[in-house]
Design a protein around this motif. Sequence first.
Motif, PDB file in Angstrom:
ATOM      1  N   GLU A  27       7.463   2.729  -8.298  1.00 29.93           N
ATOM      2  CA  GLU A  27       8.574   3.331  -7.559  1.00 29.93           C
ATOM      3  C   GLU A  27       9.867   3.026  -8.311  1.00 29.93           C
ATOM      4  OE1 GLU A  27       8.942   1.345  -3.753  1.00 29.93           O
ATOM      5  OE2 GLU A  27       8.217  -0.532  -4.629  1.00 29.93           O
ATOM      6  N   HIS A  30       0.818  -1.215   0.000  1.00 32.60           N
ATOM      7  CA  HIS A  30       0.000   0.000   0.000  1.00 32.60           C
ATOM      8  C   HIS A  30       0.854   1.267   0.000  1.00 32.60           C
ATOM      9  CE1 HIS A  30       0.732  -0.748   4.334  1.00 32.60           C
ATOM     10  NE2 HIS A  30       0.720   0.566   4.432  1.00 32.60           N
ATOM     11  N   LYS A  31       2.183   1.071  -0.074  1.00 30.85           N
ATOM     12  CA  LYS A  31       3.081   2.223  -0.101  1.00 30.85           C
ATOM     13  C   LYS A  31       4.420   1.781  -0.681  1.00 30.85           C
ATOM     14  CE  LYS A  31       4.636   1.386   4.649  1.00 30.85           C
ATOM     15  NZ  LYS A  31       4.725   1.937   6.022  1.00 30.85           N
ATOM     16  N   TYR A  67       4.972  -1.971  -7.095  1.00 30.42           N
ATOM     17  CA  TYR A  67       4.405  -0.652  -6.801  1.00 30.42           C
ATOM     18  C   TYR A  67       5.128   0.348  -7.688  1.00 30.42           C
ATOM     19  CZ  TYR A  67       2.357   3.008  -3.846  1.00 30.42           C
ATOM     20  OH  TYR A  67       1.617   4.069  -3.371  1.00 30.42           O
TER      21      TYR A  67
END
Length: 297
Positions: free
Chosen positions: A115, A84-85, A113
Motif C-alpha cells: 500500500e 489482511h487488508k 502490506y
Amino acid sequence: MVQPPDDDADVPRYWRELGLPGLVDVHVHFLPDRVQAKVWEYFEAAGTHYGAEWPVAYALPVEERLAILDGLGVRAFPTLPYPHKPGMAAWLNEWSAGFAAGHPQVLQSATFYPEPGATAYVEAALAAGARVFKVHVQVGSFDPRDPLLDGVWQRLEETGTPVVIHCGSGPLVGEHTGPEPMSGLLERFPRLQLVIAHLGMPEYREFLDLAERYERVHLDTTMFATDFTERLMPFDPADRPRLAALRDKVLLGSDFPSIPYAYAHQLQALHRLELGEGWLRAVLWENGARLFGLSRR
C-alpha cells in the motif's frame, strides 16, 4: 541418549539435558485482543476451511499464555502481527512495539502490506526497534513482488532484518502462494533474511531448494512433522538428509498459541526425525540465538 519430552511440564528437562539454556521460538503470535479473537473464531470453523478440526490448545488470556511460555523455557519469541487488508499494518506495528516494551523476552515485531506509505512505516518500525517482520501471503492475498513493496524489500535487505513469511500453499492454496513468487522475489533481492514459515509446507522440496541456493534464507519448523500436519501434508523422508545438511538454517517455530495440540508435541515431532542431538541444539536454540544476537544467560 536424551529422551523427548512427555508433556509440557517435561519440556525444561528436555532442553536442559540437551545442554541448552532454553528455547528460541521464532513463530509465536500475540495480537491485539480483537484481532486474536477473530483468529480463534476462524480456527473454530476449521472443519469448514481445512476439512480437519483445529481445537486451539492455548486460547487463554495474555498473562496465562506468557506464563506458559515462561514455564516451557521459551527465552525469546516474537509477536508476528499480520494484516489482511490495507490500513492495518501501521497500527499493528505500534501495538506490537508497546507489547514488546513491557515484556523483555519479546522480540519486537512488525509487518507490512502493499500500500502507499508502506516503506515509510516500515522505516518507522525499524527506527522504533523492530527486530523481525511477519508477512502472510495467503491471508493478505498479495504478490510479494508487488511494486508497492520494492522499497520495503530493499530496506529490509539492507538492514538484514529477519522476515518470517508464510508463503507455502498450506494449509490453503492462495493466489500468490508457492515457490514461484518467492523465487522471483529472491532473484531481485537475493540477500533478504527470510524465514520460510512451516518449512514451506506442502512445497517442502522447493523451499529446501531456496534455502540451499540463498545464503540468508532460513526455514522454521512451525507445525512441521507433527501428527496433525503429517496427516494433511506429509514430508517425504527421502528429504531428511537435506534437512540435516541445513542444520544451521532451520529455526524452531511453533505457532503458539493457536495450535491443535500441546507445545511439547512439536518438540517430539522434531526429535523423532532422528537427525541427531547436534541438529536439535542448533534448531532449538543456537540458530535463533545467532539470528537475534541472544546470549546464553
